[in-house]
Design a protein around this motif. Structure first.
Motif, mmCIF file in Angstrom:
data_model
loop_
_atom_site.group_PDB
_atom_site.id
_atom_site.type_symbol
_atom_site.label_atom_id
_atom_site.label_comp_id
_atom_site.label_asym_id
_atom_site.label_seq_id
_atom_site.Cartn_x
_atom_site.Cartn_y
_atom_site.Cartn_z
ATOM 1 N N GLU A 115 -6.543 -56.811 0.654
ATOM 2 C CA GLU A 115 -5.464 -57.781 0.489
ATOM 3 C C GLU A 115 -4.943 -58.296 1.833
ATOM 4 O OE1 GLU A 115 -4.336 -59.063 -2.459
ATOM 5 O OE2 GLU A 115 -6.066 -57.989 -3.257
ATOM 6 N N LEU A 116 -4.811 -57.393 2.808
ATOM 7 C CA LEU A 116 -4.230 -57.753 4.103
ATOM 8 C C LEU A 116 -5.250 -58.329 5.073
ATOM 9 C CD1 LEU A 116 -1.910 -54.639 4.727
ATOM 10 C CD2 LEU A 116 -1.271 -56.877 3.778
ATOM 11 N N GLY A 117 -6.538 -58.018 4.820
ATOM 12 C CA GLY A 117 -7.571 -58.344 5.791
ATOM 13 C C GLY A 117 -7.884 -57.100 6.605
ATOM 14 N N GLN A 118 -9.169 -56.827 6.828
ATOM 15 C CA GLN A 118 -9.582 -55.584 7.480
ATOM 16 C C GLN A 118 -8.937 -55.398 8.849
ATOM 17 O OE1 GLN A 118 -11.931 -53.445 5.961
ATOM 18 N NE2 GLN A 118 -11.742 -51.925 7.585
ATOM 19 N N GLU A 119 -9.092 -56.365 9.733
ATOM 20 C CA GLU A 119 -8.580 -56.229 11.099
ATOM 21 C C GLU A 119 -7.059 -56.266 11.126
ATOM 22 O OE1 GLU A 119 -10.297 -58.899 13.906
ATOM 23 O OE2 GLU A 119 -12.373 -58.376 13.392
ATOM 24 N N LYS A 120 -6.485 -57.228 10.428
ATOM 25 C CA LYS A 120 -5.019 -57.367 10.419
ATOM 26 C C LYS A 120 -4.357 -56.135 9.815
ATOM 27 C CE LYS A 120 -1.328 -60.384 8.684
ATOM 28 N NZ LYS A 120 -1.036 -61.609 7.863
ATOM 29 N N GLY A 121 -4.919 -55.647 8.686
ATOM 30 C CA GLY A 121 -4.332 -54.486 8.022
ATOM 31 C C GLY A 121 -4.480 -53.218 8.841
ATOM 32 N N THR A 122 -5.648 -53.023 9.446
ATOM 33 C CA THR A 122 -5.861 -51.834 10.286
ATOM 34 C C THR A 122 -4.878 -51.818 11.448
ATOM 35 O OG1 THR A 122 -8.207 -51.744 9.694
ATOM 36 C CG2 THR A 122 -7.540 -50.605 11.705
ATOM 37 N N LYS A 123 -4.725 -52.962 12.105
ATOM 38 C CA LYS A 123 -3.780 -53.047 13.232
ATOM 39 C C LYS A 123 -2.349 -52.788 12.769
ATOM 40 C CE LYS A 123 -2.237 -56.014 17.029
ATOM 41 N NZ LYS A 123 -0.805 -55.679 16.829
ATOM 42 N N LEU A 124 -1.993 -53.338 11.608
ATOM 43 C CA LEU A 124 -0.632 -53.150 11.104
ATOM 44 C C LEU A 124 -0.313 -51.671 10.925
ATOM 45 C CD1 LEU A 124 2.052 -54.057 9.869
ATOM 46 C CD2 LEU A 124 0.864 -54.296 7.662
ATOM 47 N N PHE A 125 -1.210 -50.921 10.262
ATOM 48 C CA PHE A 125 -0.915 -49.512 10.007
ATOM 49 C C PHE A 125 -0.964 -48.684 11.293
ATOM 50 C CE2 PHE A 125 -1.469 -50.752 5.619
ATOM 51 C CZ PHE A 125 -0.560 -49.942 4.963
ATOM 52 N N LYS A 126 -1.824 -49.062 12.231
ATOM 53 C CA LYS A 126 -1.820 -48.370 13.526
ATOM 54 C C LYS A 126 -0.508 -48.626 14.265
ATOM 55 C CE LYS A 126 -6.762 -47.928 14.488
ATOM 56 N NZ LYS A 126 -7.872 -48.282 15.409
ATOM 57 N N HIS A 140 -13.989 -43.910 4.235
ATOM 58 C CA HIS A 140 -13.510 -42.627 4.758
ATOM 59 C C HIS A 140 -13.296 -42.711 6.267
ATOM 60 C CE1 HIS A 140 -12.983 -38.258 4.210
ATOM 61 N NE2 HIS A 140 -13.464 -38.177 5.433
ATOM 62 N N GLN A 141 -14.228 -43.354 6.955
ATOM 63 C CA GLN A 141 -14.124 -43.495 8.406
ATOM 64 C C GLN A 141 -12.899 -44.309 8.792
ATOM 65 O OE1 GLN A 141 -16.309 -42.076 10.803
ATOM 66 N NE2 GLN A 141 -14.621 -42.688 12.134
ATOM 67 N N ALA A 142 -12.676 -45.412 8.069
ATOM 68 C CA ALA A 142 -11.524 -46.267 8.360
ATOM 69 C C ALA A 142 -10.213 -45.512 8.160
ATOM 70 C CB ALA A 142 -11.563 -47.510 7.476
ATOM 71 N N TYR A 143 -10.144 -44.718 7.099
ATOM 72 C CA TYR A 143 -8.917 -43.957 6.807
ATOM 73 C C TYR A 143 -8.682 -42.892 7.867
ATOM 74 C CZ TYR A 143 -5.339 -42.055 3.658
ATOM 75 O OH TYR A 143 -4.145 -41.659 3.100
ATOM 76 N N ASP A 144 -9.757 -42.192 8.220
ATOM 77 C CA ASP A 144 -9.645 -41.155 9.252
ATOM 78 C C ASP A 144 -9.193 -41.748 10.576
ATOM 79 O OD1 ASP A 144 -10.318 -39.156 7.548
ATOM 80 O OD2 ASP A 144 -12.196 -38.611 8.519
#
Length: 353
Positions: A204-215, A341-345
């Motif tokens: 929903e957020l987009g892979q890169e945008k969402g990953t950066k947001l949670f980091k 799993h890798q992305a979550y870790d």
């Protein structure tokens, strides 16, 4: 219509009726019906045939993941007098044990209950048997995959939950971006293995945008990572983790019933997955297995609804099931498990090490 035509029609109807009765009673009439014969049995005598056969077998072997299943098994035993031998473990361990036993030629298991992706793996291993339960028509259509070798008997909907003594309702986040506010520092928690939920959020957020947001959220406010939804829910109730990002909907509802200061809510579109049930192709107790399968789609549906689980029968929880839930695709979850799993870790787990 003349008398001859009437007699012909009656004869055709009589033969058709006899044919249907013969088909529906095929498993009963065969001297040694196969597992498939019993699982695909239809007709008015189906239930009694299963009960009679199950009582002769006397027991049932099942492997389970869901915490509700021991109670369901006990209720099944109470109703039918069939002993249930139950082994409960993690979804990965249940899957691994079944595959290992099958490859070693050990056909001891009758019924498996697991998450949908693990059941999809068993389908691909060609270990599951389709069951012609008459109660499938009572379920949400999407609870039945195209191959029909497992069935979703309940829905696990991911929710967020908060401690009402620590957080005011009006202060709750309305978007994941709201979690960047420093007021959430030291107040957030998440379950250790919810990679499928995270994958759906990133879609929903987009892979890169969402990953950066949670980091960024973690860098700003940190997050407590806990193994087990029950443990995380208890920590919300105690106030140690005031806000959890991933609980199943029944967790806070059950705690609230017991007086805990917990409420659930959703930051965005609810994400859900099925808890599923399947019968083994080489089940040693096929009558008991098919009977338990039917039980999980009838009596157990009421039991699940009573415990705040979301039953897949259209007779229960209609309001929740009519909500706009985003269902995790079990085939995609299986195929992309390592990636998810890798992305979550990378985002949540490795930061603890």
């Amino acid at each position: 219509m003349n008398k001859s035509s009437v007699k012909s029609c009656v004869a055709v109807l009589f033969l058709s009726l006899n044919f249907l009765i013969a088909v529906s009673g095929f498993a009963q009439s065969k001297p040694n019906p196969s597992v498939a014969d019993i699982a695909l049995l239809q007709g008015p005598n189906r239930l009694q045939t299963l009960i009679d056969g199950a009582k002769k077998e006397g027991q049932l072997n099942i492997y389970v993941v869901h915490t509700a299943l021991p109670g369901m098994a006990a209720a099944f035993t109470k109703k039918y007098g069939i002993k249930v031998n139950l082994w409960r473990a993690s979804s990965e361990n249940v899957l691994q044990r079944i595959v290992t036993e099958a490859r070693a030629g050990r056909n001891e298991l009758d019924i498996v209950q697991n998450n949908a992706p693990e059941m999809e793996a068993l389908h691909r291993e060609k270990l599951l048997q389709q069951v012609n339960s008459p109660y499938l028509n009572d379920l949400l259509p999407r609870a039945i995959p195209a191959h029909k070798e497992w069935v979703g008997y309940s829905i696990e909907m991911y929710v967020q939950a908060y401690n009402t003594g620590k957080i005011k309702k009006e202060d709750l986040p309305k978007t994941y971006q709201d979690l960047l506010d420093p007021k959430w520092k030291g107040k957030l928690g998440i379950e250790q293995g919810d990679e499928a939920w995270f994958a759906a959020v990133l879609q929903e957020l987009g892979q890169e945008k969402g990953t950066k947001l949670f980091k960024d959220i973690i860098a700003t406010n940190d997050i407590s990572v806990r193994k087990g939804h029950t443990l995380l829910g208890n920590m919300v109730a105690s106030g140690e983790v005031p806000l959890a990002l991933t609980l199943y909907s029944y967790n806070p509802d059950q705690m609230k019933d017991k007086g805990a200061p917990v409420e659930r809510f959703n930051i965005a579109q609810p994400i859900a997955q099925f808890q599923t049930l399947g019968m083994l192709q080489k089940a040693p107790h096929p009558y008991a297995a098919a009977l338990f399968y039917d039980f999980m789609l009838t009596d157990a549906q009421q039991m699940l609804a009573d415990e705040h689980d979301i039953a897949t029968s259209k007779k229960f929880d209609t309001e929740q099931k009519n909500a706009s839930m985003k269902f995790i695709d079990p085939a995609a979850a299986l195929d992309q498990d390592e990636k998810w799993h890798q992305a979550y870790d990378d985002v949540f787990v490795k930061r603890m090490k």
